[in-house]
Design a protein around this motif. Sequence first.
Motif, PDB file in Angstrom:
ATOM      1  N   ARG A   1      25.757   8.298  64.220  1.00  0.00           N
ATOM      2  CA  ARG A   1      27.138   8.678  64.505  1.00  0.00           C
ATOM      3  C   ARG A   1      27.586   9.848  63.632  1.00  0.00           C
ATOM      4  O   ARG A   1      28.272  10.764  64.100  1.00  0.00           O
ATOM      5  CB  ARG A   1      28.057   7.473  64.285  1.00  0.00           C
TER       6      ARG A   1
ATOM      7  N   GLN B   1      25.696  12.204  62.264  1.00  0.00           N
ATOM      8  CA  GLN B   1      25.023  13.425  62.724  1.00  0.00           C
ATOM      9  C   GLN B   1      25.646  13.956  64.007  1.00  0.00           C
ATOM     10  O   GLN B   1      25.793  15.165  64.190  1.00  0.00           O
ATOM     11  CB  GLN B   1      23.537  13.147  62.932  1.00  0.00           C
ATOM     12  N   GLU B   2      26.038  13.051  64.914  1.00  0.00           N
ATOM     13  CA  GLU B   2      26.664  13.479  66.168  1.00  0.00           C
ATOM     14  C   GLU B   2      28.022  14.124  65.895  1.00  0.00           C
ATOM     15  O   GLU B   2      28.370  15.155  66.496  1.00  0.00           O
ATOM     16  CB  GLU B   2      26.829  12.276  67.103  1.00  0.00           C
ATOM     17  N   ARG B   3      28.813  13.533  64.981  1.00  0.00           N
ATOM     18  CA  ARG B   3      30.101  14.144  64.635  1.00  0.00           C
ATOM     19  C   ARG B   3      29.916  15.523  64.016  1.00  0.00           C
ATOM     20  O   ARG B   3      30.677  16.457  64.310  1.00  0.00           O
ATOM     21  CB  ARG B   3      30.861  13.218  63.676  1.00  0.00           C
ATOM     22  N   GLU B   4      28.905  15.674  63.170  1.00  0.00           N
ATOM     23  CA  GLU B   4      28.654  16.981  62.555  1.00  0.00           C
ATOM     24  C   GLU B   4      28.244  18.006  63.609  1.00  0.00           C
ATOM     25  O   GLU B   4      28.674  19.168  63.567  1.00  0.00           O
ATOM     26  CB  GLU B   4      27.561  16.855  61.488  1.00  0.00           C
ATOM     27  N   ARG B   5      27.418  17.581  64.589  1.00  0.00           N
ATOM     28  CA  ARG B   5      27.005  18.507  65.649  1.00  0.00           C
ATOM     29  C   ARG B   5      28.192  18.951  66.496  1.00  0.00           C
ATOM     30  O   ARG B   5      28.344  20.130  66.822  1.00  0.00           O
ATOM     31  CB  ARG B   5      25.954  17.837  66.536  1.00  0.00           C
ATOM     32  N   VAL B   6      29.065  18.000  66.855  1.00  0.00           N
ATOM     33  CA  VAL B   6      30.255  18.336  67.651  1.00  0.00           C
ATOM     34  C   VAL B   6      31.155  19.297  66.887  1.00  0.00           C
ATOM     35  O   VAL B   6      31.694  20.254  67.458  1.00  0.00           O
ATOM     36  CB  VAL B   6      31.015  17.045  68.024  1.00  0.00           C
TER      37      VAL B   6
ATOM     38  N   ARG C   1      30.233  21.477  64.591  1.00  0.00           N
ATOM     39  CA  ARG C   1      29.613  22.809  64.581  1.00  0.00           C
ATOM     40  C   ARG C   1      29.808  23.514  65.918  1.00  0.00           C
ATOM     41  O   ARG C   1      30.084  24.722  65.959  1.00  0.00           O
ATOM     42  CB  ARG C   1      28.118  22.681  64.256  1.00  0.00           C
ATOM     43  N   ASP C   2      29.671  22.767  67.022  1.00  0.00           N
ATOM     44  CA  ASP C   2      29.867  23.373  68.344  1.00  0.00           C
ATOM     45  C   ASP C   2      31.304  23.871  68.507  1.00  0.00           C
ATOM     46  O   ASP C   2      31.534  24.970  69.030  1.00  0.00           O
ATOM     47  CB  ASP C   2      29.543  22.355  69.441  1.00  0.00           C
ATOM     48  N   LYS C   3      32.268  23.078  68.074  1.00  0.00           N
ATOM     49  CA  LYS C   3      33.663  23.502  68.172  1.00  0.00           C
ATOM     50  C   LYS C   3      33.920  24.753  67.341  1.00  0.00           C
ATOM     51  O   LYS C   3      34.635  25.662  67.776  1.00  0.00           O
ATOM     52  CB  LYS C   3      34.578  22.361  67.713  1.00  0.00           C
ATOM     53  N   GLU C   4      33.325  24.802  66.155  1.00  0.00           N
ATOM     54  CA  GLU C   4      33.528  25.965  65.290  1.00  0.00           C
ATOM     55  C   GLU C   4      32.936  27.224  65.917  1.00  0.00           C
ATOM     56  O   GLU C   4      33.550  28.296  65.900  1.00  0.00           O
ATOM     57  CB  GLU C   4      32.890  25.704  63.925  1.00  0.00           C
ATOM     58  N   ARG C   5      31.713  27.087  66.505  1.00  0.00           N
ATOM     59  CA  ARG C   5      31.105  28.251  67.157  1.00  0.00           C
ATOM     60  C   ARG C   5      31.944  28.722  68.346  1.00  0.00           C
ATOM     61  O   ARG C   5      32.144  29.933  68.541  1.00  0.00           O
ATOM     62  CB  ARG C   5      29.685  27.899  67.610  1.00  0.00           C
TER      63      ARG C   5
END
Length: 298
Positions: free
Chosen positions: A116, A118-123, A125-129
Amino acid sequence: MSDYVGRHRPPTRAERRALEPRRRLPKALTAGHALPTAAAATLVLTAGGATAAQSNALSQGSPAAAAPQATVSPALADPALDAKAQEQVATTVAGYSDLAQRRQQGNHEVALDQGRVQERERVARDKERKAKKAAAEKTKQAKAEAAPSSAPASGGGSASTTQAAAPSTSGWVMPLANPVYTSGYGMRWGRLHAGNDFAAAVGTPLRAMSNGTVVYAGQMSGYGTMVDIRYADGTVSRYGHMSSISVSVGQSVAAGQQVGLSGNTGRSTGPHLHLEIHPGGGGAVDPRSWLAAKGLGY
């Protein structure tokens, strides 16, 4: 018997035993009070041995040998002690099984928590990009919208509006509306600059100057993306440094029809339109005097 002991006579065996403290086994280690763990181990071994002996006898087909011959430990002779030992073994096994299940469940929950996170961190990063990309696009669009109103620079620059050019009394039009002259015809850096430059932001519509036919549309060294149009009187106009072309060779065009967009391709110091005039399709002349003769002064 006298209490006197001679100086050199060693004590008798009875005297030594009387002087030594009595040593007794703990009650728990006596045969009648064997430890439950030992009883359980003995029970397992004897039961296993009996089962193995019976199986071997059955496989050989001997009725006499089929009878179990296992010996029973004296510690298990008491039925009550036997049941108690079995109960303790079962309790111990159940405890270890429960402990293993709880440990496995704990490991599973830890792995889920890590997933969970790792998934929050990935989301995130995607929002920031995506936010950075949107901001960059917005800034680029704002610059493009502000470019037409900025002041032109020598040799190129931004700037004219995209309104349709008004035709002259002779039916000729300027290649772009409200042209901003920046550079003229003549020698420059040891070579002939064979046209006039007009500041035009990238993407400004470029028009045909009169009715004619497209005789060239493509790339050329120095000019970048360019279009040549031959008009009814044989004059050829050349538009250089374009960003895109919307006509093809052999296509007929009318006065004021869009033929492409201005740009900054080829040998250019900034976005602008390079206009050349070739009367009769021959050598280039100063566009200013030719345009003035057509009623297109600037």
